[in-house]
Design an enzyme around this catalytic site. Sequence first.
Site, PDB file in Angstrom:
ATOM      1  N   SER A 180       0.757  -1.125  -0.080  1.00 24.79           N
ATOM      2  CA  SER A 180      -0.092  -0.103   0.012  1.00 24.79           C
ATOM      3  C   SER A 180       0.642   1.479  -0.068  1.00 24.79           C
ATOM      4  O   SER A 180       0.447   2.360  -0.519  1.00 24.79           O
ATOM      5  CB  SER A 180      -0.903   0.047   1.274  1.00 24.79           C
ATOM      6  OG  SER A 180      -0.216  -0.216   2.381  1.00 24.79           O
ATOM      7  N   HIS A 208      -5.383  -3.196  -2.500  1.00 29.92           N
ATOM      8  CA  HIS A 208      -5.096  -2.468  -3.296  1.00 29.92           C
ATOM      9  C   HIS A 208      -4.898  -3.231  -4.802  1.00 29.92           C
ATOM     10  O   HIS A 208      -4.417  -2.370  -5.797  1.00 29.92           O
ATOM     11  CB  HIS A 208      -3.622  -1.476  -3.006  1.00 29.92           C
ATOM     12  CG  HIS A 208      -3.640  -0.437  -2.081  1.00 29.92           C
ATOM     13  ND1 HIS A 208      -4.195   0.518  -2.414  1.00 29.92           N
ATOM     14  CD2 HIS A 208      -3.682  -0.621  -0.677  1.00 29.92           C
ATOM     15  CE1 HIS A 208      -4.292   1.366  -1.273  1.00 29.92           C
ATOM     16  NE2 HIS A 208      -3.886   0.597  -0.308  1.00 29.92           N
ATOM     17  N   LYS A 239     -11.980   0.460  -1.231  1.00 32.81           N
ATOM     18  CA  LYS A 239     -10.996   1.227  -2.063  1.00 32.81           C
ATOM     19  C   LYS A 239     -11.645   1.388  -3.566  1.00 32.81           C
ATOM     20  O   LYS A 239     -12.462   2.118  -3.701  1.00 32.81           O
ATOM     21  CB  LYS A 239      -9.649   0.591  -2.110  1.00 32.81           C
ATOM     22  CG  LYS A 239      -8.942   0.864  -0.781  1.00 32.81           C
ATOM     23  CD  LYS A 239      -7.756   0.316  -0.389  1.00 32.81           C
ATOM     24  CE  LYS A 239      -7.388   0.993   0.880  1.00 32.81           C
ATOM     25  NZ  LYS A 239      -6.347  -0.058   1.995  1.00 32.81           N
TER      26      LYS A 239
HETATM   27  C1  LIG Z   1      -6.676  -0.214   3.155  1.00 40.15           C
HETATM   28  C2  LIG Z   1      -6.068  -1.353   3.513  1.00 40.15           C
HETATM   29  C3  LIG Z   1      -6.897  -2.346   4.470  1.00 40.15           C
HETATM   30  C4  LIG Z   1      -7.898  -2.151   5.112  1.00 40.15           C
HETATM   31  O1  LIG Z   1      -9.414  -1.890   4.266  1.00 40.15           O
HETATM   32  P1  LIG Z   1     -10.329  -1.209   4.871  1.00 40.15           P
HETATM   33  O2  LIG Z   1     -11.582  -1.747   4.167  1.00 40.15           O
HETATM   34  O3  LIG Z   1     -10.354   0.398   4.523  1.00 40.15           O
HETATM   35  O4  LIG Z   1     -10.613  -1.275   6.355  1.00 40.15           O
HETATM   36  C5  LIG Z   1      -6.470  -3.705   4.534  1.00 40.15           C
HETATM   37  N1  LIG Z   1      -5.157  -4.141   4.144  1.00 40.15           N
HETATM   38  C6  LIG Z   1      -4.533  -3.415   3.061  1.00 40.15           C
HETATM   39  C7  LIG Z   1      -3.382  -3.997   2.517  1.00 40.15           C
HETATM   40  C8  LIG Z   1      -5.009  -2.060   2.692  1.00 40.15           C
HETATM   41  O5  LIG Z   1      -4.323  -1.307   1.878  1.00 40.15           O
END
Ligand SMILES: *Cc1c(COP(=O)(O)O)cnc(C)c1O
Length: 391
Positions: A180, A208, A239
């Site tokens: 990320s 991602h 996301k």
């Molecule tokens: C953003 C993210 C999460 C968390 O996801 P949310 O739905 O925002 O709680 C988990 N793992 C990774 C690698 C992320 O980038």
Amino acid sequence: MKGFEYLEKELDELKEQGLFRPLTELESEQSSKVVIDGKEVIQLSSNNYLGLTTHPRMRRAAMEAIEKYGAGTGSVRTIAGTFTIHEAFEKKLAEFKHTEAALVFQSGFTANVGVISSILTDKDVVISDELNHASIIDGIRLTKAARRIYKHADMDDLKKALEETQDYRTRLVVTDGVFSMDGDIAPLPEIVELCEKYNALVMVDDAHASGVLGRNGRGSVDHFDLNGRVHIQVGTLSKAIGVLGGYVAGDRVLIDYLIHRARPFLFSTSHPPAVTEACSAAIDVLLEEPELIEKLWDNTRFFKKGLNDMGFDTGKSETPVTPVIVGEGSLAMKLSDRLLELGVFAQGIGYPTVPADKSRVRTIVTATHSREELQQALDAFEKAGKELGII
Ligand SMILES: *Cc1c(COP(=O)(O)O)cnc(C)c1O
């Protein structure tokens, strides 16, 4: 009130280091441009890869769900909060991901915590990439299993970890699909091969990668043609999917176990109908409008090349997650502040999210940015980068 002096002291230190950041308020919807402090600026900090936060089909699906089912569900899934739409969406997700079953959690964060904390015991070991997301780290903190952290994407170190842990009952290797903060893709084919050789389970967090990699945005497993060879696929609905939530896709036995043992699933209320139906509409969009993903990648290539041609350091990024690495935390914050004055919102990120000497401004372009907007953003980076002596 008295008693918080020790917290105040820490915050004062952050302020001295230029790392105290008030929350940025958006006064508009989340789009390629947003309004901050009354001014319209180009948004380069969201995870809204495909622009789905405001897609007409998603708005409509959410509104129709509210009309039909109301604003909330009134219970956790396991007591009285499972609606037909929850089950239908999970079935659709499983088909989309080519797995037997899928289970939705309140967020990607709770999906990771729920899985890792529930499926392992003190007879087991979890083997995790050092740059994995905080939610994986917290899941590991909550398990009684032994832990072994391997160097980032280092297959020799992973092999060593697998050789050293042969006495455990179950070994779970966990990796982000796309990292990320750096935007590099995990070497999944090698990881899967090693895990097959050493008889370990593989878990991929595709937060991602969902909506970004693979056919119709199915993620990193599909991207590498590894369908059927990865035991646990975690994804987020927050996301590229544009709404909120997380999910686990895998074998029926895994999902049935999680329904009975994953604590965030058991003890936290289910998604409001509008969330579930908007997420469901997002899968339709991925299937029917793959040109959005093409556009995301076109924009990514254009923007990354622009930054690299000017001499910015974008690290090992090979996806839309494009860091502009500048070094010291305060410099990253200065760059971010100057960019905002120039009409570009790109958040500065420092320790503890990334190593202190690798502070950065992290950018993510979306499918909805126009070429003019991206060129404007590049011009702002050039001006700010020269002023601050970064390029
Ligand atoms: C953003 C993210 C999460 C968390 O996801 P949310 O739905 O925002 O709680 C988990 N793992 C990774 C690698 C992320 O980038």
